[in-house]
Write an enzyme that holds these catalytic residues in place. Structure first.
Site, PDB file in Angstrom:
ATOM      1  N   SER A 140       0.855  -1.194   0.000  1.00  0.00           N
ATOM      2  CA  SER A 140       0.000   0.000   0.000  1.00  0.00           C
ATOM      3  C   SER A 140       0.887   1.239   0.000  1.00  0.00           C
ATOM      4  O   SER A 140       1.977   1.218   0.594  1.00  0.00           O
ATOM      5  CB  SER A 140      -0.883   0.017   1.254  1.00  0.00           C
ATOM      6  OG  SER A 140      -1.499   1.283   1.396  1.00  0.00           O
ATOM      7  N   TYR A 154      -1.467  -0.282  10.159  1.00  0.00           N
ATOM      8  CA  TYR A 154      -1.613  -0.784   8.783  1.00  0.00           C
ATOM      9  C   TYR A 154      -0.415  -0.361   7.925  1.00  0.00           C
ATOM     10  O   TYR A 154       0.156  -1.162   7.178  1.00  0.00           O
ATOM     11  CB  TYR A 154      -2.915  -0.228   8.203  1.00  0.00           C
ATOM     12  CG  TYR A 154      -3.167  -0.542   6.751  1.00  0.00           C
ATOM     13  CD1 TYR A 154      -3.681  -1.773   6.358  1.00  0.00           C
ATOM     14  CD2 TYR A 154      -2.920   0.414   5.756  1.00  0.00           C
ATOM     15  CE1 TYR A 154      -3.929  -2.047   5.013  1.00  0.00           C
ATOM     16  CE2 TYR A 154      -3.165   0.146   4.425  1.00  0.00           C
ATOM     17  CZ  TYR A 154      -3.671  -1.089   4.057  1.00  0.00           C
ATOM     18  OH  TYR A 154      -3.911  -1.348   2.736  1.00  0.00           O
TER      19      TYR A 154
HETATM   20  P1  NDP Z   1     -11.423  -6.053   0.346  1.00  0.00           P
HETATM   21  O1  NDP Z   1     -11.794  -5.757   1.747  1.00  0.00           O
HETATM   22  O2  NDP Z   1     -12.339  -5.652  -0.752  1.00  0.00           O
HETATM   23  O3  NDP Z   1     -11.082  -7.630   0.191  1.00  0.00           O
HETATM   24  C1  NDP Z   1     -10.258  -8.248   1.123  1.00  0.00           C
HETATM   25  C2  NDP Z   1     -10.050  -9.687   0.732  1.00  0.00           C
HETATM   26  O4  NDP Z   1      -9.146 -10.298   1.681  1.00  0.00           O
HETATM   27  C3  NDP Z   1     -11.317 -10.499   0.756  1.00  0.00           C
HETATM   28  O5  NDP Z   1     -11.295 -11.428  -0.300  1.00  0.00           O
HETATM   29  C4  NDP Z   1     -11.269 -11.207   2.116  1.00  0.00           C
HETATM   30  O6  NDP Z   1     -11.989 -12.445   2.130  1.00  0.00           O
HETATM   31  C5  NDP Z   1      -9.766 -11.474   2.219  1.00  0.00           C
HETATM   32  N1  NDP Z   1      -9.298 -11.677   3.595  1.00  0.00           N
HETATM   33  C6  NDP Z   1      -9.419 -10.861   4.656  1.00  0.00           C
HETATM   34  N2  NDP Z   1      -8.861 -11.412   5.753  1.00  0.00           N
HETATM   35  C7  NDP Z   1      -8.365 -12.609   5.377  1.00  0.00           C
HETATM   36  C8  NDP Z   1      -7.703 -13.665   6.045  1.00  0.00           C
HETATM   37  N3  NDP Z   1      -7.416 -13.616   7.366  1.00  0.00           N
HETATM   38  N4  NDP Z   1      -7.351 -14.757   5.340  1.00  0.00           N
HETATM   39  C9  NDP Z   1      -7.634 -14.841   4.016  1.00  0.00           C
HETATM   40  N5  NDP Z   1      -8.274 -13.897   3.325  1.00  0.00           N
HETATM   41  C10 NDP Z   1      -8.643 -12.791   3.999  1.00  0.00           C
HETATM   42  O7  NDP Z   1      -9.961  -5.379   0.155  1.00  0.00           O
HETATM   43  P2  NDP Z   1      -9.217  -4.768  -1.122  1.00  0.00           P
HETATM   44  O8  NDP Z   1      -9.507  -5.545  -2.325  1.00  0.00           O
HETATM   45  O9  NDP Z   1      -9.413  -3.312  -1.113  1.00  0.00           O
HETATM   46  O10 NDP Z   1      -7.699  -5.019  -0.662  1.00  0.00           O
HETATM   47  C11 NDP Z   1      -6.893  -6.053  -1.178  1.00  0.00           C
HETATM   48  C12 NDP Z   1      -5.456  -5.743  -0.785  1.00  0.00           C
HETATM   49  O11 NDP Z   1      -5.114  -4.440  -1.283  1.00  0.00           O
HETATM   50  C13 NDP Z   1      -5.226  -5.690   0.726  1.00  0.00           C
HETATM   51  O12 NDP Z   1      -3.988  -6.256   1.041  1.00  0.00           O
HETATM   52  C14 NDP Z   1      -5.227  -4.193   1.028  1.00  0.00           C
HETATM   53  O13 NDP Z   1      -4.468  -3.884   2.172  1.00  0.00           O
HETATM   54  C15 NDP Z   1      -4.572  -3.659  -0.248  1.00  0.00           C
HETATM   55  N6  NDP Z   1      -4.838  -2.252  -0.501  1.00  0.00           N
HETATM   56  C16 NDP Z   1      -6.096  -1.787  -0.769  1.00  0.00           C
HETATM   57  C17 NDP Z   1      -6.303  -0.438  -0.991  1.00  0.00           C
HETATM   58  C18 NDP Z   1      -7.636   0.143  -1.275  1.00  0.00           C
HETATM   59  O14 NDP Z   1      -7.779   1.393  -1.279  1.00  0.00           O
HETATM   60  N7  NDP Z   1      -8.660  -0.672  -1.528  1.00  0.00           N
HETATM   61  C19 NDP Z   1      -5.193   0.527  -0.942  1.00  0.00           C
HETATM   62  C20 NDP Z   1      -3.911  -0.073  -0.660  1.00  0.00           C
HETATM   63  C21 NDP Z   1      -3.755  -1.403  -0.464  1.00  0.00           C
HETATM   64  P3  NDP Z   1     -13.580 -12.479   2.518  1.00  0.00           P
HETATM   65  O15 NDP Z   1     -14.313 -11.818   1.376  1.00  0.00           O
HETATM   66  O16 NDP Z   1     -13.889 -13.925   2.650  1.00  0.00           O
HETATM   67  O17 NDP Z   1     -13.715 -11.708   3.806  1.00  0.00           O
END
Ligand code: NDP
Length: 245
Positions: A140, A154
């Site tokens: 990020s 974070y």
């Molecule tokens: P979402 O919240 O939309 O999706 C998160 C995903 O991670 C879901 O598929 C969720 O599964 C899964 N997840 C959460 N916890 C666990 C766990 N303990 N084990 C396995 N899977 C898990 O997030 P984003 O798509 O926005 O984010 C994806 C990545 O991008 C993350 O690493 C985030 O930090 C990073 N990011 C996002 C930004 C943004 O603005 N969106 C900016 C910078 C970085 P389930 O649906 O089953 O809960």
């Protein structure tokens, strides 16, 4: 031969967009979810609608649990054979807070998922990927901004992901395996609403050079490029996908 990508957290957001893009490019896709099976099944259906020639499957996997991570990789290998790429995407954020007001449970939850989880997934990738394979870690821009009065836990967890990327690229380079990271900025996904701040996308989206939030698909495109052979001489790189934030 059809290539295979494994993506953690493919049920929503950036992981889902990445799964659909790889499917469109003709790859087999293995995605994981931790709670949202229905949403993960929808991702698989979207992959099929993308008109792809490979296959998709979803499996429950908690990245904080080493056995769960190993089982997911083993299931993908059993289904599709050797993996060609891994996207270390699953991650969480916690509600807005200053560090002074953060409780330890919240900090542990963030570090368990974003640091321990990312390292466990990368460890399994290091064991399973062979020459020509590639890993992309999802970091990020918070790692360089620090996210003061918001999410310094974070931000620190993503700093660890960047360091993992640099070290593991050096470990795996001699094996012919590339390791890179993307640093998304403000991307329009459910992660912001998950901590009660859906307005964050509209408020902070314009605070970048391009003046708008990004779409999950725009991050997916960069991930795809880093995994693909078009990036065959790129390793240990951390690519901002932030509209210039
Ligand atoms: P979402 O919240 O939309 O999706 C998160 C995903 O991670 C879901 O598929 C969720 O599964 C899964 N997840 C959460 N916890 C666990 C766990 N303990 N084990 C396995 N899977 C898990 O997030 P984003 O798509 O926005 O984010 C994806 C990545 O991008 C993350 O690493 C985030 O930090 C990073 N990011 C996002 C930004 C943004 O603005 N969106 C900016 C910078 C970085 P389930 O649906 O089953 O809960």
């Amino acid at each position: 031969m059809t290539k295979t990508i494994l993506i953690t957290g493919g049920s929503r957001g950036i992981g889902r967009a990445t799964a659909v893009l790889f499917a469109r490019k003709g790859w087999n896709v293995a995605i994981s979810f931790v709670g949202n099976q229905e949403s993960a099944d929808q991702t698989c259906a979207m992959c099929e609608r993308a008109g792809f020639t490979g296959n998709a499957f979803a499996r429950k996997c908690d990245v904080r649990d080493e056995n769960s991570v190993a089982d997911f990789f083993a299931a993908a290998h059993e289904r599709f054979g050797p993996l060609d790429g891994v996207v270390n995407n699953a991650g969480i954020v916690a509600p807005k807070s200053s560090l002074a007001d953060m409780d330890i449970d919240r900090m542990k939850a963030v570090f368990d998922t974003n640091v321990l989880g990312a390292y466990l997934v990368a460890r399994e990738a290091a064991r399973m990927l062979s020459s020509g394979g590639a890993l992309v870690n999802v970091s990020s821009v918070a790692a360089k901004l620090g996210s003061p009065d918001e999410y310094v836990d974070y931000a620190g967890s993503k700093g660890a992901v960047d360091t993992l990327t640099i070290g593991l690229a050096k470990e795996l380079g001699p094996k012919g395996v590339r390791v890179n990271a993307v640093r998304p900025g403000i991307i329009d996904t459910e992660i912001h609403a998950s901590v009660g701040r859906p307005e964050r996308v509209k408020e902070l989206g314009p605070a970048c050079a391009l003046g708008r939030p990004g779409a999950a698909d725009e991050v997916a495109q960069s991930i795809y490029w880093l995994i693909s052979d078009d990036a065959s001489y790129v390793t240990g790189s951390i690519l901002d996908v932030s509209g210039g934030r």
